[in-house]
Design a protein around this motif. Structure first.
Motif, PDB file in Angstrom:
ATOM      1  N   ILE A 192       5.160   2.234   2.048  1.00 25.96           N
ATOM      2  CA  ILE A 192       5.092   2.158   0.590  1.00 25.96           C
ATOM      3  C   ILE A 192       4.335   3.355   0.016  1.00 25.96           C
ATOM      4  O   ILE A 192       4.695   3.868  -1.043  1.00 25.96           O
ATOM      5  CB  ILE A 192       4.471   0.808   0.125  1.00 25.96           C
ATOM      6  N   GLU A 193       3.339   3.854   0.746  1.00 24.85           N
ATOM      7  CA  GLU A 193       2.585   5.012   0.259  1.00 24.85           C
ATOM      8  C   GLU A 193       3.446   6.268   0.214  1.00 24.85           C
ATOM      9  O   GLU A 193       3.165   7.178  -0.557  1.00 24.85           O
ATOM     10  CB  GLU A 193       1.366   5.282   1.158  1.00 24.85           C
ATOM     11  N   GLY A 194       4.484   6.327   1.024  1.00 23.18           N
ATOM     12  CA  GLY A 194       5.341   7.504   1.083  1.00 23.18           C
ATOM     13  C   GLY A 194       6.652   7.358   0.337  1.00 23.18           C
ATOM     14  O   GLY A 194       7.479   8.266   0.344  1.00 23.18           O
ATOM     15  N   LEU A 195       6.869   6.217  -0.315  1.00 23.24           N
ATOM     16  CA  LEU A 195       8.134   6.003  -1.021  1.00 23.24           C
ATOM     17  C   LEU A 195       8.325   7.011  -2.136  1.00 23.24           C
ATOM     18  O   LEU A 195       9.399   7.580  -2.305  1.00 23.24           O
ATOM     19  CB  LEU A 195       8.208   4.577  -1.561  1.00 23.24           C
ATOM     20  N   SER A 196       7.276   7.251  -2.900  1.00 29.18           N
ATOM     21  CA  SER A 196       7.333   8.200  -4.004  1.00 29.18           C
ATOM     22  C   SER A 196       5.920   8.712  -4.258  1.00 29.18           C
ATOM     23  O   SER A 196       4.999   7.915  -4.456  1.00 29.18           O
ATOM     24  CB  SER A 196       7.873   7.525  -5.256  1.00 29.18           C
ATOM     25  N   GLU A 197       5.778  10.009  -4.268  1.00 32.17           N
ATOM     26  CA  GLU A 197       4.454  10.614  -4.428  1.00 32.17           C
ATOM     27  C   GLU A 197       3.755  10.152  -5.709  1.00 32.17           C
ATOM     28  O   GLU A 197       2.558   9.913  -5.731  1.00 32.17           O
ATOM     29  CB  GLU A 197       4.592  12.138  -4.425  1.00 32.17           C
ATOM     30  N   LYS A 198       4.531  10.013  -6.787  1.00 28.70           N
ATOM     31  CA  LYS A 198       3.949   9.645  -8.076  1.00 28.70           C
ATOM     32  C   LYS A 198       4.188   8.182  -8.442  1.00 28.70           C
ATOM     33  O   LYS A 198       3.916   7.774  -9.570  1.00 28.70           O
ATOM     34  CB  LYS A 198       4.528  10.536  -9.171  1.00 28.70           C
ATOM     35  N   GLY A 199       4.744   7.407  -7.512  1.00 25.24           N
ATOM     36  CA  GLY A 199       5.034   6.004  -7.817  1.00 25.24           C
ATOM     37  C   GLY A 199       6.154   5.851  -8.815  1.00 25.24           C
ATOM     38  O   GLY A 199       6.208   4.874  -9.564  1.00 25.24           O
ATOM     39  N   ASP A 200       7.073   6.834  -8.822  1.00 25.10           N
ATOM     40  CA  ASP A 200       8.141   6.800  -9.817  1.00 25.10           C
ATOM     41  C   ASP A 200       9.533   6.570  -9.228  1.00 25.10           C
ATOM     42  O   ASP A 200      10.539   6.888  -9.855  1.00 25.10           O
ATOM     43  CB  ASP A 200       8.129   8.077 -10.651  1.00 25.10           C
ATOM     44  N   HIS A 201       9.599   5.998  -8.046  1.00 30.54           N
ATOM     45  CA  HIS A 201      10.902   5.602  -7.518  1.00 30.54           C
ATOM     46  C   HIS A 201      11.459   4.574  -8.510  1.00 30.54           C
ATOM     47  O   HIS A 201      10.699   3.774  -9.076  1.00 30.54           O
ATOM     48  CB  HIS A 201      10.745   4.986  -6.120  1.00 30.54           C
ATOM     49  N   PRO A 202      12.754   4.570  -8.769  1.00 28.60           N
ATOM     50  CA  PRO A 202      13.314   3.614  -9.739  1.00 28.60           C
ATOM     51  C   PRO A 202      12.938   2.157  -9.469  1.00 28.60           C
ATOM     52  O   PRO A 202      12.734   1.387 -10.407  1.00 28.60           O
ATOM     53  CB  PRO A 202      14.823   3.830  -9.615  1.00 28.60           C
ATOM     54  N   VAL A 203      12.811   1.772  -8.214  1.00 30.44           N
ATOM     55  CA  VAL A 203      12.401   0.400  -7.910  1.00 30.44           C
ATOM     56  C   VAL A 203      10.961   0.172  -8.338  1.00 30.44           C
ATOM     57  O   VAL A 203      10.638  -0.860  -8.940  1.00 30.44           O
ATOM     58  CB  VAL A 203      12.606   0.071  -6.414  1.00 30.44           C
ATOM     59  N   GLN A 204      10.083   1.120  -8.075  1.00 32.11           N
ATOM     60  CA  GLN A 204       8.690   0.970  -8.492  1.00 32.11           C
ATOM     61  C   GLN A 204       8.584   0.896 -10.013  1.00 32.11           C
ATOM     62  O   GLN A 204       7.813   0.093 -10.554  1.00 32.11           O
ATOM     63  CB  GLN A 204       7.848   2.131  -7.952  1.00 32.11           C
ATOM     64  N   GLU A 205       9.359   1.713 -10.710  1.00 28.69           N
ATOM     65  CA  GLU A 205       9.338   1.681 -12.171  1.00 28.69           C
ATOM     66  C   GLU A 205       9.847   0.344 -12.696  1.00 28.69           C
ATOM     67  O   GLU A 205       9.269  -0.234 -13.615  1.00 28.69           O
ATOM     68  CB  GLU A 205      10.165   2.835 -12.740  1.00 28.69           C
ATOM     69  N   ALA A 206      10.932  -0.150 -12.106  1.00 26.41           N
ATOM     70  CA  ALA A 206      11.488  -1.436 -12.528  1.00 26.41           C
ATOM     71  C   ALA A 206      10.497  -2.564 -12.244  1.00 26.41           C
ATOM     72  O   ALA A 206      10.352  -3.484 -13.062  1.00 26.41           O
ATOM     73  CB  ALA A 206      12.817  -1.696 -11.817  1.00 26.41           C
ATOM     74  N   TRP A 207       9.813  -2.504 -11.115  1.00 24.08           N
ATOM     75  CA  TRP A 207       8.817  -3.528 -10.776  1.00 24.08           C
ATOM     76  C   TRP A 207       7.743  -3.589 -11.862  1.00 24.08           C
ATOM     77  O   TRP A 207       7.353  -4.673 -12.286  1.00 24.08           O
ATOM     78  CB  TRP A 207       8.182  -3.202  -9.419  1.00 24.08           C
ATOM     79  N   ARG A 208       7.292  -2.405 -12.314  1.00 25.32           N
ATOM     80  CA  ARG A 208       6.267  -2.367 -13.366  1.00 25.32           C
ATOM     81  C   ARG A 208       6.850  -2.829 -14.706  1.00 25.32           C
ATOM     82  O   ARG A 208       6.230  -3.623 -15.413  1.00 25.32           O
ATOM     83  CB  ARG A 208       5.681  -0.962 -13.501  1.00 25.32           C
ATOM     84  N   ASP A 209       8.020  -2.312 -15.055  1.00 27.70           N
ATOM     85  CA  ASP A 209       8.639  -2.657 -16.343  1.00 27.70           C
ATOM     86  C   ASP A 209       8.811  -4.166 -16.501  1.00 27.70           C
ATOM     87  O   ASP A 209       8.636  -4.697 -17.599  1.00 27.70           O
ATOM     88  CB  ASP A 209      10.024  -2.004 -16.487  1.00 27.70           C
ATOM     89  N   LEU A 210       9.197  -4.838 -15.418  1.00 25.23           N
ATOM     90  CA  LEU A 210       9.524  -6.258 -15.485  1.00 25.23           C
ATOM     91  C   LEU A 210       8.394  -7.160 -14.970  1.00 25.23           C
ATOM     92  O   LEU A 210       8.586  -8.364 -14.840  1.00 25.23           O
ATOM     93  CB  LEU A 210      10.814  -6.528 -14.712  1.00 25.23           C
ATOM     94  N   ASN A 211       7.227  -6.569 -14.707  1.00 25.10           N
ATOM     95  CA  ASN A 211       6.073  -7.346 -14.232  1.00 25.10           C
ATOM     96  C   ASN A 211       6.456  -8.279 -13.092  1.00 25.10           C
ATOM     97  O   ASN A 211       6.192  -9.477 -13.124  1.00 25.10           O
ATOM     98  CB  ASN A 211       5.449  -8.149 -15.382  1.00 25.10           C
ATOM     99  N   VAL A 212       7.077  -7.712 -12.064  1.00 26.82           N
ATOM    100  CA  VAL A 212       7.573  -8.517 -10.956  1.00 26.82           C
ATOM    101  C   VAL A 212       6.451  -9.178 -10.175  1.00 26.82           C
ATOM    102  O   VAL A 212       6.519 -10.360  -9.863  1.00 26.82           O
ATOM    103  CB  VAL A 212       8.467  -7.671 -10.008  1.00 26.82           C
ATOM    104  N   ALA A 213       5.422  -8.435  -9.866  1.00 33.09           N
ATOM    105  CA  ALA A 213       4.382  -8.964  -8.979  1.00 33.09           C
ATOM    106  C   ALA A 213       3.611 -10.101  -9.629  1.00 33.09           C
ATOM    107  O   ALA A 213       3.290 -10.064 -10.806  1.00 33.09           O
ATOM    108  CB  ALA A 213       3.419  -7.842  -8.595  1.00 33.09           C
TER     109      ALA A 213
END
Length: 168
Positions: free
Chosen positions: A73-94
């Motif tokens: 997970i630390e290497g998925l995207s340097e800035k945490g901006d992989h589309p999945v990470q962005e969608a997770w934040r946008d939709l408050n998945v966790a």
């Protein structure tokens, strides 16, 4: 000695080759994003990417990884901006968040592999990952959003390339 790449960095493991990858990542490399959930490959919390596969780090011995490319997970995207990470934040998945690294890694592999995803695709791929809080509807929505972003990004890239050729 086992040589492998972890998040783009060459590493060498000189220990017991039966050591699970999970413990090498967490205890020796300090990459604690990959979680220990069950230790028997039943929950998916320890999902990582190895080459083109998505194995569970709790049962993958380091000894079989000679020359492998491991992504956590630390290497998925340097800035945490992989589309999945962005969608997770946008939709408050966790909710509690414990399973989320594994969920995100599994979802990212799905979104990166296919231009479009169906509910059946999501069910088939994500069934290996358990969320004890039951955020499955938000997970599904985030995957669909991320797949849409990937497709939109690919379409924009193709449009830019097309315009660049016509301008030349």
């Amino acid at each position: 000695m086992v040589k492998l790449m972890v998040n783009g960095v060459e590493r060498a493991f000189d220990g017991d080759e039966d050591t699970p990858l999970l413990w090498y990542l967490r205890d020796e490399l300090g990459l604690t994003g990959t979680k220990y959930g069950c230790g028997i490959a039943a929950c998916g919390a320890c999902t990582v990417h190895i080459d083109a596969r998505r194995p569970l780090a709790c049962i993958t011995p380091v000894g079989v990884l000679e020359g492998a490319q491991v992504k956590t997970i630390e290497g998925l995207s340097e800035k945490g901006d992989h589309p999945v990470q962005e969608a997770w934040r946008d939709l408050n998945v966790a909710q509690c968040g414990y399973c989320q690294a594994g969920q995100i890694m599994q979802a990212a592999a799905l979104v990166d592999q296919y231009d479009t995803v169906t509910d059946d695709d999501i069910d088939a791929v994500m069934s290996a990952n358990i969320c004890r809080c039951g955020t499955y509807p938000r997970i599904r929505a985030a995957i669909k959003q991320a797949a849409g972003q990937q497709a939109s990004g690919a379409a924009m890239d193709a449009d830019v390339r097309k315009r660049s050729r016509s301008d030349a």
